[in-house]
Scaffold this motif. Structure first.
Motif, PDB file in Angstrom:
ATOM      1  N   SER A  69       0.822  -1.201   0.000  1.00  0.00           N
ATOM      2  CA  SER A  69       0.000   0.000   0.000  1.00  0.00           C
ATOM      3  C   SER A  69       0.855   1.249   0.000  1.00  0.00           C
ATOM      4  N   ALA A  70       0.445   2.253  -0.791  1.00  0.00           N
ATOM      5  CA  ALA A  70       1.010   3.587  -0.659  1.00  0.00           C
ATOM      6  C   ALA A  70       0.517   4.168   0.660  1.00  0.00           C
ATOM      7  N   PRO A  71       1.192   5.189   1.208  1.00  0.00           N
ATOM      8  CA  PRO A  71       0.758   5.762   2.491  1.00  0.00           C
ATOM      9  C   PRO A  71      -0.716   6.173   2.472  1.00  0.00           C
ATOM     10  N   GLY A  72      -1.461   5.693   3.461  1.00  0.00           N
ATOM     11  CA  GLY A  72      -2.858   6.057   3.595  1.00  0.00           C
ATOM     12  C   GLY A  72      -3.781   5.453   2.570  1.00  0.00           C
ATOM     13  N   ALA A  73      -3.361   4.377   1.906  1.00  0.00           N
ATOM     14  CA  ALA A  73      -4.174   3.806   0.819  1.00  0.00           C
ATOM     15  C   ALA A  73      -4.574   2.361   1.093  1.00  0.00           C
ATOM     16  N   ASN A  74      -4.768   2.005   2.354  1.00  0.00           N
ATOM     17  CA  ASN A  74      -5.159   0.628   2.668  1.00  0.00           C
ATOM     18  C   ASN A  74      -6.493   0.269   2.027  1.00  0.00           C
ATOM     19  N   GLY A  75      -7.435   1.221   2.006  1.00  0.00           N
ATOM     20  CA  GLY A  75      -8.722   0.961   1.376  1.00  0.00           C
ATOM     21  C   GLY A  75      -8.579   0.730  -0.113  1.00  0.00           C
ATOM     22  N   ALA A  76      -7.680   1.481  -0.750  1.00  0.00           N
ATOM     23  CA  ALA A  76      -7.446   1.313  -2.180  1.00  0.00           C
ATOM     24  C   ALA A  76      -6.879  -0.066  -2.477  1.00  0.00           C
ATOM     25  N   VAL A  77      -5.985  -0.555  -1.625  1.00  0.00           N
ATOM     26  CA  VAL A  77      -5.410  -1.882  -1.815  1.00  0.00           C
ATOM     27  C   VAL A  77      -6.496  -2.947  -1.745  1.00  0.00           C
ATOM     28  N   GLY A  78      -7.402  -2.807  -0.776  1.00  0.00           N
ATOM     29  CA  GLY A  78      -8.484  -3.773  -0.661  1.00  0.00           C
ATOM     30  C   GLY A  78      -9.368  -3.799  -1.891  1.00  0.00           C
ATOM     31  N   GLY A  79      -9.683  -2.614  -2.430  1.00  0.00           N
ATOM     32  CA  GLY A  79     -10.505  -2.558  -3.636  1.00  0.00           C
ATOM     33  C   GLY A  79      -9.805  -3.155  -4.837  1.00  0.00           C
ATOM     34  N   PHE A  80      -8.512  -2.855  -4.991  1.00  0.00           N
ATOM     35  CA  PHE A  80      -7.760  -3.390  -6.136  1.00  0.00           C
ATOM     36  C   PHE A  80      -7.629  -4.905  -6.025  1.00  0.00           C
ATOM     37  N   ALA A  81      -7.375  -5.406  -4.812  1.00  0.00           N
ATOM     38  CA  ALA A  81      -7.286  -6.854  -4.618  1.00  0.00           C
ATOM     39  C   ALA A  81      -8.610  -7.527  -4.952  1.00  0.00           C
ATOM     40  N   ALA A  82      -9.725  -6.908  -4.540  1.00  0.00           N
ATOM     41  CA  ALA A  82     -11.040  -7.466  -4.861  1.00  0.00           C
ATOM     42  C   ALA A  82     -11.268  -7.491  -6.363  1.00  0.00           C
ATOM     43  N   ALA A  83     -10.811  -6.452  -7.059  1.00  0.00           N
ATOM     44  CA  ALA A  83     -10.961  -6.413  -8.514  1.00  0.00           C
ATOM     45  C   ALA A  83     -10.175  -7.541  -9.171  1.00  0.00           C
ATOM     46  N   LEU A  84      -8.946  -7.798  -8.702  1.00  0.00           N
ATOM     47  CA  LEU A  84      -8.144  -8.880  -9.276  1.00  0.00           C
ATOM     48  C   LEU A  84      -8.779 -10.240  -9.009  1.00  0.00           C
ATOM     49  N   LEU A  85      -9.296 -10.438  -7.804  1.00  0.00           N
ATOM     50  CA  LEU A  85      -9.967 -11.702  -7.502  1.00  0.00           C
ATOM     51  C   LEU A  85     -11.208 -11.879  -8.373  1.00  0.00           C
ATOM     52  N   SER A  86     -11.932 -10.797  -8.594  1.00  0.00           N
ATOM     53  CA  SER A  86     -13.126 -10.863  -9.432  1.00  0.00           C
ATOM     54  C   SER A  86     -12.771 -11.264 -10.858  1.00  0.00           C
ATOM     55  N   LEU A  87     -11.732 -10.645 -11.419  1.00  0.00           N
ATOM     56  CA  LEU A  87     -11.319 -10.973 -12.781  1.00  0.00           C
ATOM     57  C   LEU A  87     -10.882 -12.432 -12.882  1.00  0.00           C
ATOM     58  N   THR A  88     -10.202 -12.928 -11.844  1.00  0.00           N
ATOM     59  CA  THR A  88      -9.757 -14.320 -11.851  1.00  0.00           C
ATOM     60  C   THR A  88     -10.945 -15.270 -11.767  1.00  0.00           C
ATOM     61  N   SER A  89     -11.891 -14.967 -10.879  1.00  0.00           N
ATOM     62  CA  SER A  89     -13.026 -15.870 -10.678  1.00  0.00           C
ATOM     63  C   SER A  89     -13.964 -15.885 -11.869  1.00  0.00           C
ATOM     64  N   ARG A  90     -13.947 -14.829 -12.694  1.00  0.00           N
ATOM     65  CA  ARG A  90     -14.853 -14.748 -13.840  1.00  0.00           C
ATOM     66  C   ARG A  90     -14.165 -15.081 -15.163  1.00  0.00           C
ATOM     67  N   SER A  91     -12.948 -15.598 -15.093  1.00  0.00           N
ATOM     68  CA  SER A  91     -12.220 -15.896 -16.326  1.00  0.00           C
ATOM     69  C   SER A  91     -12.866 -17.070 -17.057  1.00  0.00           C
ATOM     70  N   GLU A  92     -12.670 -17.118 -18.364  1.00  0.00           N
ATOM     71  CA  GLU A  92     -13.250 -18.180 -19.176  1.00  0.00           C
ATOM     72  C   GLU A  92     -12.712 -19.556 -18.780  1.00  0.00           C
ATOM     73  N   ALA A  93     -11.490 -19.598 -18.272  1.00  0.00           N
ATOM     74  CA  ALA A  93     -10.876 -20.882 -17.929  1.00  0.00           C
ATOM     75  C   ALA A  93     -11.633 -21.612 -16.834  1.00  0.00           C
ATOM     76  N   VAL A  94     -12.373 -20.882 -15.991  1.00  0.00           N
ATOM     77  CA  VAL A  94     -13.113 -21.529 -14.901  1.00  0.00           C
ATOM     78  C   VAL A  94     -14.615 -21.412 -15.109  1.00  0.00           C
ATOM     79  N   GLY A  95     -15.032 -21.009 -16.285  1.00  0.00           N
ATOM     80  CA  GLY A  95     -16.453 -20.926 -16.582  1.00  0.00           C
ATOM     81  C   GLY A  95     -17.171 -19.797 -15.887  1.00  0.00           C
ATOM     82  N   GLY A  96     -16.421 -18.816 -15.359  1.00  0.00           N
ATOM     83  CA  GLY A  96     -17.036 -17.658 -14.734  1.00  0.00           C
ATOM     84  C   GLY A  96     -17.626 -17.907 -13.358  1.00  0.00           C
ATOM     85  N   GLN A  97     -17.322 -19.046 -12.747  1.00  0.00           N
ATOM     86  CA  GLN A  97     -17.898 -19.367 -11.434  1.00  0.00           C
ATOM     87  C   GLN A  97     -16.828 -19.822 -10.449  1.00  0.00           C
TER      88      GLN A  97
END
Length: 280
Positions: A69-97
């Motif tokens: 995290s950059a200084p004072g950006a813990n919330g931003a890190v959580g949002g970005f991590a959630a976005a990466l997990l979302s993209l991974t879980s919805r990838s075509e390789a796993v059928g989006g589930q």
């Protein structure tokens, strides 16, 4: 010798039972040696990460990726991590589930609040796709992550810790390579500046501007990303935005040192709108 430092057997038994249930119901079981394609981020980032993902373009699966995290950006890190997990879980390789595992320390949940389902859903990560584990210490989080990577039902594992030794990071990288599962490691404190890590990529995340979308009641979130380390690639800085359920290239990241903040002239300020705002 006291065994108080061992993981709680009841918690571990519950975790194993839940994972076994997910494995039985999963339609995307895979062998331990099968590798998935890279996770597409944005055209610009995919091109930069092409070398580290074996030419596939994007964030390599079957690898460890570190986020600080950059200084004072813990919330931003959580949002970005959630976005990466979302993209991974919805990838075509796993059928989006695909199902993902999020491991955090119990004290972090007590001090900063537990994961907020509506906030995660804003990044496309639904409750039924998320398995959450709360542990006592960093070593317990790392243990839960290694156990989770062994499951054929999971497509990604994320852990929040402070400090990480090179040996521990190497164990996670080898586990990711063996299983084909993407591992995200969020460093929330401690020796964040240390470069002794076996992670394939290392990101520094700062807050960008969050604005209301032109249509509907959703928000467009942006992050300032700095790629500190990329195996086979070159570091850099970018702005990315979350729009319509995906990451998009944003405006070029600016260096705060190139700007000087100047106070505005005194005047009567208009009444602020009552529109709700979202900080991520």
């Amino acid at each position: 010798m006291s065994r108080n430092s061992d993981p709680d057997p009841d918690v571990m038994a519950t975790l194993r039972a839940r994972i076994r249930t997910i494995e039985k119901n999963s339609e995307s079981l895979r062998g331990p040696s099968e590798k998935r394609a890279a996770i597409s981020l944005t055209p610009t980032l995919d091109a930069v990460l092409s070398a580290s993902s074996g030419g596939a373009g994007g964030l390599a699966q079957g690898a460890l990726h570190e986020i600080v995290s950059a200084p004072g950006a813990n919330g931003a890190v959580g949002g970005f991590a959630a976005a990466l997990l979302s993209l991974t879980s919805r990838s075509e390789a796993v059928g989006g589930q695909g199902v993902v595992l999020w491991c955090q320390r119990r004290r972090d949940a007590d001090e900063m609040g537990a994961l907020y389902a509506p906030g995660l859903a804003a990044f496309g990560l639904q409750p039924e796709q998320l398995l959450v584990v709360q542990a006592g210490r960093d070593r317990d989080v790392l243990w839960a992550m290694e156990e989770g990577v062994k499951s054929a039902a999971l497509v990604a594992v994320l852990g929040e810790i402070d400090d990480l030794s090179f040996t521990a990071s190497r164990r996670l990288q080898l586990a990711a390579e063996s299983s084909g599962v993407a591992i995200l490691l969020v460093r929330s404190g401690g020796r964040q500046s240390s470069t002794t890590s076996a992670a394939m990529t290392r990101w520094k995340v700062g807050s960008g501007r969050t604005k209301a979308a032109q249509t509907g009641s959703t928000y467009e979130t942006s992050w300032q990303l700095e790629l500190l380390r990329c195996r086979g690639g070159a570091p850099g800085r970018w702005t990315v935005e979350w729009r319509d359920g995906r990451l998009c290239d944003g405006a070029a990241a600016e260096d705060p040192a190139d700007h000087i903040a100047v106070a505005a002239d005194l005047r009567q300020r208009p009444r602020q709108s009552a529109q709700a705002r979202l900080a991520v």
